[in-house]
Motif scaffolding. Structure first.
Motif, PDB file in Angstrom:
ATOM      1  N   GLU A 170      -0.835  13.504   2.003  1.00  0.00           N
ATOM      2  CA  GLU A 170      -1.694  12.357   2.244  1.00  0.00           C
ATOM      3  C   GLU A 170      -0.909  11.150   2.762  1.00  0.00           C
ATOM      4  OE1 GLU A 170      -4.810  11.579  -0.763  1.00  0.00           O
ATOM      5  OE2 GLU A 170      -4.068  13.434  -1.687  1.00  0.00           O
ATOM      6  N   LEU A 171       0.403  11.128   2.502  1.00  0.00           N
ATOM      7  CA  LEU A 171       1.220  10.022   3.022  1.00  0.00           C
ATOM      8  C   LEU A 171       1.254  10.015   4.545  1.00  0.00           C
ATOM      9  CD1 LEU A 171       4.295   9.925   0.612  1.00  0.00           C
ATOM     10  CD2 LEU A 171       2.380   8.323   0.739  1.00  0.00           C
ATOM     11  N   ALA A 172       0.999  11.147   5.153  1.00  0.00           N
ATOM     12  CA  ALA A 172       0.997  11.217   6.617  1.00  0.00           C
ATOM     13  C   ALA A 172      -0.071  10.301   7.211  1.00  0.00           C
ATOM     14  CB  ALA A 172       0.781  12.651   7.082  1.00  0.00           C
ATOM     15  N   ASN A 173      -1.078   9.965   6.423  1.00  0.00           N
ATOM     16  CA  ASN A 173      -2.136   9.075   6.895  1.00  0.00           C
ATOM     17  C   ASN A 173      -1.744   7.604   6.807  1.00  0.00           C
ATOM     18  OD1 ASN A 173      -3.875  11.258   7.389  1.00  0.00           O
ATOM     19  ND2 ASN A 173      -4.544  11.255   5.257  1.00  0.00           N
ATOM     20  N   ASN A 174      -0.612   7.315   6.179  1.00  0.00           N
ATOM     21  CA  ASN A 174      -0.152   5.940   6.051  1.00  0.00           C
ATOM     22  C   ASN A 174       0.724   5.616   7.256  1.00  0.00           C
ATOM     23  OD1 ASN A 174       1.873   3.818   5.323  1.00  0.00           O
ATOM     24  ND2 ASN A 174       0.638   3.739   3.456  1.00  0.00           N
ATOM     25  N   GLN A 179       5.761   5.692  10.448  1.00  0.00           N
ATOM     26  CA  GLN A 179       6.764   4.978  11.233  1.00  0.00           C
ATOM     27  C   GLN A 179       8.148   5.101  10.615  1.00  0.00           C
ATOM     28  OE1 GLN A 179       6.041   3.446  14.324  1.00  0.00           O
ATOM     29  NE2 GLN A 179       8.259   3.690  14.384  1.00  0.00           N
ATOM     30  N   LEU A 180       8.225   4.985   9.289  1.00  0.00           N
ATOM     31  CA  LEU A 180       9.521   5.131   8.603  1.00  0.00           C
ATOM     32  C   LEU A 180      10.127   6.510   8.849  1.00  0.00           C
ATOM     33  CD1 LEU A 180       8.836   3.444   5.150  1.00  0.00           C
ATOM     34  CD2 LEU A 180      10.507   2.712   6.857  1.00  0.00           C
ATOM     35  N   THR A 230       0.840  -1.195   0.000  1.00  0.00           N
ATOM     36  CA  THR A 230       0.000   0.000   0.000  1.00  0.00           C
ATOM     37  C   THR A 230       0.879   1.250   0.000  1.00  0.00           C
ATOM     38  OG1 THR A 230      -1.769  -1.156   1.164  1.00  0.00           O
ATOM     39  CG2 THR A 230      -1.799   1.253   1.257  1.00  0.00           C
ATOM     40  N   LEU A 231       1.918   1.234   0.816  1.00  0.00           N
ATOM     41  CA  LEU A 231       2.819   2.381   0.863  1.00  0.00           C
ATOM     42  C   LEU A 231       3.454   2.627  -0.506  1.00  0.00           C
ATOM     43  CD1 LEU A 231       4.352   4.638   2.263  1.00  0.00           C
ATOM     44  CD2 LEU A 231       6.020   2.922   3.033  1.00  0.00           C
TER      45      LEU A 231
END
Length: 98
Positions: free
Chosen positions: A53-57, A62-63, A36-37
């Motif tokens: 929007e990546l902040a919601n992943n 965590q990375l 998904t990432l």
């Protein structure tokens, strides 16, 4: 889609920083291919999704958190002269003088 249409220059504020971020995202997309990432990062690079929007992943969060902790630990171990050298090298890199 061209690099300019991915929105990263607007996000970073300048072309060189956008290119550095874009290159890092390409590496991440390759490393996370089939997840998904990886799909979400590819969407950012293609301009179909905003980088915010990546902040919601959770995996991306965590990375980035792990990366910042590693940076802090490494930075704390450097001498003042080594820190200054790292800053000069980083500024030269962002200026395109590397």
């Amino acid at each position: 889609m061209t690099d300019a249409s991915d929105g990263l220059e607007d996000f970073t504020g300048d072309e060189r920083s956008a290119q550095v971020l874009r290159n890092s995202l390409r590496v991440l997309a390759q490393q996370a291919a089939g997840t998904t990432l990886g799909d979400e990062v590819q969407d950012v690079l293609a301009g179909r999704r905003h980088i915010r929007e990546l902040a919601n992943n959770e995996e991306f969060a965590q990375l980035t958190t792990d990366g910042m902790h590693a940076f802090e630990e490494n930075w704390a171990q450097l001498s003042p002269a080594e820190r200054e050298q790292q800053l000069r090298e980083g500024e030269a890199y962002l200026a395109g003088d590397e």
